[in-house]
Each structure stands twice: as C-alpha cells, then as structure tokens.
Design an enzyme around this catalytic site. Structure first.
Site, PDB file in Angstrom:
ATOM      1  CD  GLU A   2     -50.157  43.499  81.752  1.00 20.82           C
ATOM      2  OE1 GLU A   2     -50.513  42.607  82.538  1.00 20.82           O
ATOM      3  OE2 GLU A   2     -50.808  44.548  81.540  1.00 20.82           O
ATOM      4  CB  VAL A  22     -38.297  36.841  79.480  1.00 17.81           C
ATOM      5  CG1 VAL A  22     -39.169  38.063  79.215  1.00 17.81           C
ATOM      6  CG2 VAL A  22     -39.123  35.727  80.114  1.00 17.81           C
ATOM      7  CE  LYS A  55     -46.515  34.561  88.400  1.00 16.32           C
ATOM      8  NZ  LYS A  55     -46.631  33.220  87.765  1.00 16.32           N
ATOM      9  CB  ILE A  66     -53.207  37.465  80.691  1.00 19.24           C
ATOM     10  CG1 ILE A  66     -53.281  35.971  80.379  1.00 19.24           C
ATOM     11  CG2 ILE A  66     -54.587  38.079  80.819  1.00 19.24           C
ATOM     12  CD1 ILE A  66     -53.971  35.156  81.474  1.00 19.24           C
ATOM     13  N   GLY A  99     -38.354  20.341  83.228  1.00 19.39           N
ATOM     14  CA  GLY A  99     -37.803  21.679  83.459  1.00 19.39           C
ATOM     15  C   GLY A  99     -38.861  22.721  83.778  1.00 19.39           C
ATOM     16  CG  ASP A 137     -44.502  32.158  90.589  1.00 21.55           C
ATOM     17  OD1 ASP A 137     -43.715  33.027  90.163  1.00 21.55           O
ATOM     18  OD2 ASP A 137     -45.479  31.750  89.948  1.00 21.55           O
ATOM     19  CB  VAL A 154     -49.365  39.627  87.154  1.00 23.43           C
ATOM     20  CG1 VAL A 154     -50.647  38.920  87.591  1.00 23.43           C
ATOM     21  CG2 VAL A 154     -48.711  40.317  88.340  1.00 23.43           C
ATOM     22  N   GLY A 210     -43.307  31.543  79.257  1.00 15.79           N
ATOM     23  CA  GLY A 210     -42.726  31.243  77.956  1.00 15.79           C
ATOM     24  C   GLY A 210     -42.158  32.485  77.298  1.00 15.79           C
TER      25      GLY A 210
END
Lengths: 428, 428
Positions: A131, A15, A207, A138, A189, A203, A134, A304
């Site tokens: 942002e 990221v 969220k 989106i 992975g 996880d 979560v 991603g």
C-alpha cells in the site's frame, strides 16, 4: 488468537522510523483492532549508531537485511530500504523463501520485478503487500483490490508524484520559471538523489504500472508505460493553460482499450474546476472508474513519515488480522501479459508553437494540421515583442498518431522556431 | 478453495437488482479475484411477479425474508430491504442465529441496533458488513477500519446525503428558493417516502453515527448525534455565504474532544475552494483525519444501483476471501459507550438576522453579542426595500454555548423580526 505478530524492519529512514513510532506508541490500539499484539523484534539499517529519535534498544540489530529477513523471530519482513534491486530485492526474496510475509513501500522494485516476486510469494504461500508504494497515505491499493472488487475497472488516473505537483503548482502561484522552482524544490530536499526519477515521471510511472496491474488483472509492465516528464513545461504554458480554463498536471492514465492496455505518465491539461485540477502542492490524487461504481476520487498526502507509515501499518494490520490477498489481487500464476497499446485514445490537444513572424506562417501550420486530419477548436497568436510569434492551438479530439504526423510535417514548413509543445487535454 | 459462496438476497429494489446483475455478469471475474465462485441461491422480496429486468428463475424464492435467512443453502444473508426494525432486523437476527454472515446496506437499522447486532454476530462467530450503508460506492468503512488501522482518528467529516447536496447545489445554481427546489427533488424521485429523513439530516445522521463508532472505537450512538436539517436554509443565505467565499453544506462532523465525543449533522459553511466546498449535486465526500495519515478525502457517488451494489459486492468478496472483521472494526464486547459531549468546539459562526428597521437596532445586537463574549469579525446590513433590515454577521471563533446565550438575549431586545439563522463555519 494472542500470538504476537513479529515485525523485522529493514531500513530506518523517515518511513521506517515512522513505523517504529506507531508500533511503540499504539500497542494497545493495534492489539485491540487486530486481536493480537503487533511487535518489532529486529531491525536493520546502514548505520547502527545514527540517532534516529526512537528507542531501538529493545530490538535485535542486523547489519545485513538478508539475515534479518531470515530470522526465526520475524513473521513479517518490512522492507523500507528502497532501490529497485540489490539488497532490497535480495532480502525480499530471502524473506519469502524463509516463509515470511513481506510489506514494502518499494515501488521501483515491484514495478520491475513485481511478477516474479508475486510468483515467489505464491510458491511460498506468503503475501507481499505494498500500500505504501503508491500514493503515500491513500489506501488506494485496498480500494481497488478489495472495496471495488465487484467492478470491471475501465480507467485509473492519478497525480502520484508530489514533487512534480509541487513544482507545477508553485510555478503557477509564483510565476517563476521551471528552472527556478526546480532549484527551490532541490534546496528544500524534495527531489530524489536522481531528480529524473521525479521530474522525468519515472517514480510516478512505477506507481502507475502497479495500479494498472491491479486494476486490469494483468502482469505489471513498467516498460509499457509511456513516460514524459515535466522538464519542458514553461511558465508560459502554465499561464496559457490557465487562461483556457485548465491546469497542467503530471498525470498518469491507465485504460483498457480494444487495442490493448494504454499506460501513460505525462503532463496533461485538466479542467481547473475538476478535483484533479484543484489539487495543489505535494498532495496526491487517484481517480478510479469502474462499471458499477462510476467514479471514485481519493486524495491525500503522497509522502512523508506519518502518511507512508500509516500505509505500511494498514498492511501490517491486515496480516495480523489474517487477511491474505494475492499480491496483485488475483493469483500471480494466472495473470496474463497485457497487450501493450500505443497511447492513442482520441483527445483534444494543446499545442504551443513558436513561429517565425513572417506572412503566411500561421496559414502553413493550419494547412498542415488540416492535411493530417487534425481540426482546430481554438487558435490564437499571443502578443510578442520580438521576431518570433507564439501560437496556441487547441485541437478537436484527435489521436496522438495523427498529431505526431502533423507535428513532423510542421517541421518541414520552415516557419517553426523550435519543437512544439503538445499536451493532451485529458477528460476527467 | 473452490466451495462456492452462496448468497441469499432479501430485497430486490434498485440495489438488490444491481447486486444480482453483478453476480450474474461477472462470475468469472469474481471467482478469479476471490478464489471461489460467488453464486446466488435464493431471493426474497415483497412481490414475486414484478418484472425487475433480471432473470431470477435460477434462484429459490422465499416470501418471508426470515425463512430466506435460515436456508441451509445460504452462506451470506444480503439484507437490502431497509427499515430500521421489522423484517430487516428480524431476518438479520435470524441469519446470525443460523450461522450466516450478513451484508447490509441498512444504515437506519445499524444506527439504532448496531451494538446489539454486533454482539449477536460475535456470539455466533459471524460477521456483519455494511460498506453500502455509508456514502454509497465510496469504500470508506474499509478505509477507516483497515487502511487507516494504524491511526488514532481525530475527526471524521462528510457530506453523506446526496439529496440535500443536490438541493443546496441546485438552489445556488438556479437561484430558486428552497421550497421550489425541494419540489423539484420530490418530482425527480430523489426524496425518501418521509422527506424528513433526507432534509432533516436523519439519514446522514445515521451514517455519521456508524462512521463515528468505527473511527473512535465506541458503541454506535445515533441519539448522541445533534441533528439540524436544511429546511431553514434560504436562497439569501446561500448567496450571502457565496459572497463571503463559502458554500453551505449539510455536513456531518464527529470529533473526539477532552469533554467526550461530539457528533453533529448540520448545515455548515465551508470554504468554497475546499474539496467539500467544491462538491456538487448528489456526490458524497468523506474526510478522515488521523494522527499519522494527516488528511484523506474520499469522493464518489452516494447512491444509485451501480455504486451501492459495488459496495455490497466489496463486502461479499471480502467474505469470499475469508476476511473476517468485527462489525465496528474491534470486538463488540469491548466497545465502550462514548461520553457524549455537547457540540461546543470553538468555531466562527455565520449569523443571519432580520431586524426591525429602526434607530439603534444594530447597536443593541452588537451589545448583546459583546456581553456574551462573542466578538464580531465582519458585519453588514444588506440592502432592503421594506421595514425589515437583513443583517449578516461573521463572528470570531466562539462556542455554540456562548452563541446560544447571545441569541437568546437578542430575542429580548425587541428588535428581532424572527429567529436568527446561525450556521457554523467549519474548518476543513
């Protein structure tokens, strides 16, 4: 307003690298849209020497994220390290104390320490934006806190762990059992270092706790999320659900009831022709229901480099534009603790039982359900070749409490081979 | 910051009344979320005496919306009258000149005069917000301008006219012809006073032009939208498309190409298992594709009191919070006119021909297609009981220009009974 907005980025994984790329490649676009240059001044990560495929030579390097957070030439501390406490939290606190705004993708940190960090931000007159924490790309935090600010939200639902949705979709498509597909996901992975964060629902639960806080104006309360993972979902359950017209999803639901706030993250059946039922692979979906807007559905990639960096940059651009919003959409000092309600809103349930194949077994189960006020909508005993009889039951609407009593009583009948699988059929 | 934000509302139809209700019923919630009271000080509509089911006695009344727009006790002029020019435009201009911000649901006005109004707002240091003008309750303007601000958008698509989607869905479900379902929709009050605004694609075209401007940072250009309505879609086309695995939707597509900006609003085939293909009834959907975020899909009610008022209030809350954004997401003075490109991106096409039932007719058509470089993926002549033969063709990817040449040449073959129906099969 031509003062540049200066970012300090801590964490240069997927990221972080994505964010660096956008800032470098879209300098003109960002300046045009926000009215000021957006630049990176300093970065920090574990290893300085690693080749990350981006040019970092223009930026100051800090080994210590806390030092980065305090730098005079940083306006916004972009926290992309992860970890619910430790360096991420230390650096976030240091950044706020030093008068920096914070943008983070760290759902675990905010699920655990969101309220105290929001207070710290408020005390410092700074903002925390998240942002990217979560549902990946989106813009759901923005939709809830801003676009739908005129609504009293009644329910928020979502499929927010792409790995679990990948596993469930892949099981359905391939017919392979959970263990095999889990291994595939691991080989690809897709799983966290601790896979229980994914398949245990933790996880996604993080969220949900964040969405809940924003939707209902309450203090974030991850401990109030009832968690159930997908580890017990068998390929048989998936096939049986499909025959009944449903898909199984790891679905988070937060809803305000007369008894308090229900938050649950658990495998549920949803109609196969609903937007949630049609969701495949790693894609995320959030459904928001409000009194004015009725129902909004948001769908997009849940993880991603590009999608998550897109979410981070949305927050950065807001700060560059001077939009300053309280962390959870309203002043943190005013947020109340929600009364935690056991998840007990009535719903139909799917029950998968394995009974000893002997006369009267099914009758005993039916009696136990009736005695506990659980009425049967559909029941069928599927074909079997051994001494155990798989039985599927869809109940009429009932409460989890009534169902749990019935399940406990079933165990005393002496005809159960193992613990039943009980899945909520969520109305979507 | 406890100065109230004072609204003047012009237009008290469905949406106006919805806004009044939210402001009256959620005073505490709005104050908590925005940090200041949000109040209505004055209203205006055609008839003062009409009973609208809300108490308006607390508000000053103006017969003239321009007078309302100029009132000293109004901070935000909320324009909900409609009409692309006339009073709505006069009052909007008066409001900006008098230093008021503007919130509007008026897609027609902005599609025609968006650029000049954006300049007027910029000159006055004021903002125009119009979330309610596009896709009803879906916060899509916010998603595009803010949430996805880090993206270079490549394509925006959407089903944005609920009435057309209702008609097409109802035709499919009922098997009734277009004329009957059109009449039903008319009887149900779903159609605009001028139905061509709906079924001719004009209303949806207005919305597409607004999305386009924001997505690509260009001046809004409604004249550059290629419009085609749903009036020629037959029940047979719907059935045939279904057999091929497609649904027919009135779909807007804006995409930036090497040749310029393509904008089209036309009936298209989309795969039945895609989110667009699964959209039913009056629901709207917008699909946004960006280089970082990949693809985001937003779904929600496209009209109605609550959803549209929700969008208006999202804008009002932004203004109350002090968020000030250029009308089209970037300074209006800097927006360029997009080069208009004829909609010619290659795609497969669906062709529905009616041929005279005589030897060699089909061969002539096939030859004409081949001569014009249009290759056939699938072709079939369906059963028929009269002297005309219905023929369906799905082409391989081709351009609209090549297809149009082929269609023109077909007309010279002497075997065509009427003009063919040619529908793009959009890749979604």
């Amino acid at each position: 307003m031509t003062t540049p907005l200066r970012l300090g980025i801590a964490g240069l994984g997927t990221v972080g690298v994505g964010v660096v790329k956008i800032v470098r490649q879209k300098a003109n676009l960002l300046a045009e849209r926000t009215g000021r240059p957006v630049v990176i001044t300093a970065v920090s990560a574990r290893s300085r020497d690693k080749d990350r495929g981006v040019n970092l030579s223009d930026y100051a390097w800090e080994d210590d994220p806390v030092a980065l957070a305090k730098r005079d030439d940083v306006d916004v501390f972009v926290e992309l390290m992860g970890g619910h406490d430790g360096p991420a939290k230390d650096a976030t606190e240091a950044a706020l104390a030093a008068g920096k705004d914070v943008v983070t993708a760290n759902k675990a940190m905010l699920a655990h320490f969101g309220q105290e960090l929001a207070i710290a931000a408020e005390d410092a007159g700074r903002v925390i934006r998240f942002e990217a924490a979560v549902a990946g790309g989106i813009p759901v935090i923005k939709a809830l806190t801003e676009g739908l600010a005129g609504n009293q939200v009644s329910r928020v639902m979502g499929v927010m762990n792409g790995t679990c949705n990948y596993i469930l979709t892949r099981m359905q498509d391939s017919g392979l059992p959970y263990e095999d597909v889990f291994q595939e996901a691991s080989d690809l992975g897709y799983l966290e270092a601790d896979p229980n964060l994914d398949v245990g629902g933790i996880d996604a639960g993080h969220k949900l706790a964040l969405l809940s806080s924003i939707a209902f104006g309450t203090q974030v309360n991850f401990d109030g999320v009832e968690l159930e993972g997908i580890q017990r979902i068998s390929i048989e359950d998936i096939h049986q659900a499909a025959e009944l017209g449903y898909k199984i999803k790891l679905l988070g639901v937060a809803q305000m009831t007369g008894r308090g706030l229900e938050q649950r993250m658990s495998p549920c059946l949803v109609p196969e022709d609903s937007p949630l039922g049609q969701l495949k692979g790693g894609t995320n979906m959030v459904v928001i229901e409000g009194d004015a807007v009725e129902q909004i559905v948001l769908r997009g990639p849940g993880a991603g480099e590009g999608p998550t960096a897109s979410a981070v940059m949305g927050d950065v651009c807001d700060i560059a534009r001077g939009f300053r919003l309280a962390t959870f959409g309203a002043p943190a000092q005013g947020l109340q603790k929600a009364k935690v309600a056991q998840s007990n809103s009535p719903a139909p349930y799917y029950l998968h039982l394995t009974l000893e194949d002997k006369p009267g077994a099914l009758a005993k189960i039916a009696t136990v359900l009736g005695d506990n006020g659980v009425s049967i909508d559909r029941m069928r005993q599927t074909r079997h070749n051994n001494t155990n009889a798989p039985v599927l039951i869809v109940t009429h609407k009932t409460t989890r409490a009534a169902l749990d009593l019935a399940v406990t009583a079933m165990k005393d009948t002496g005809v159960m081979v193992n613990d039943p699988v009980a899945l909520r059929i969520e109305t979507v």
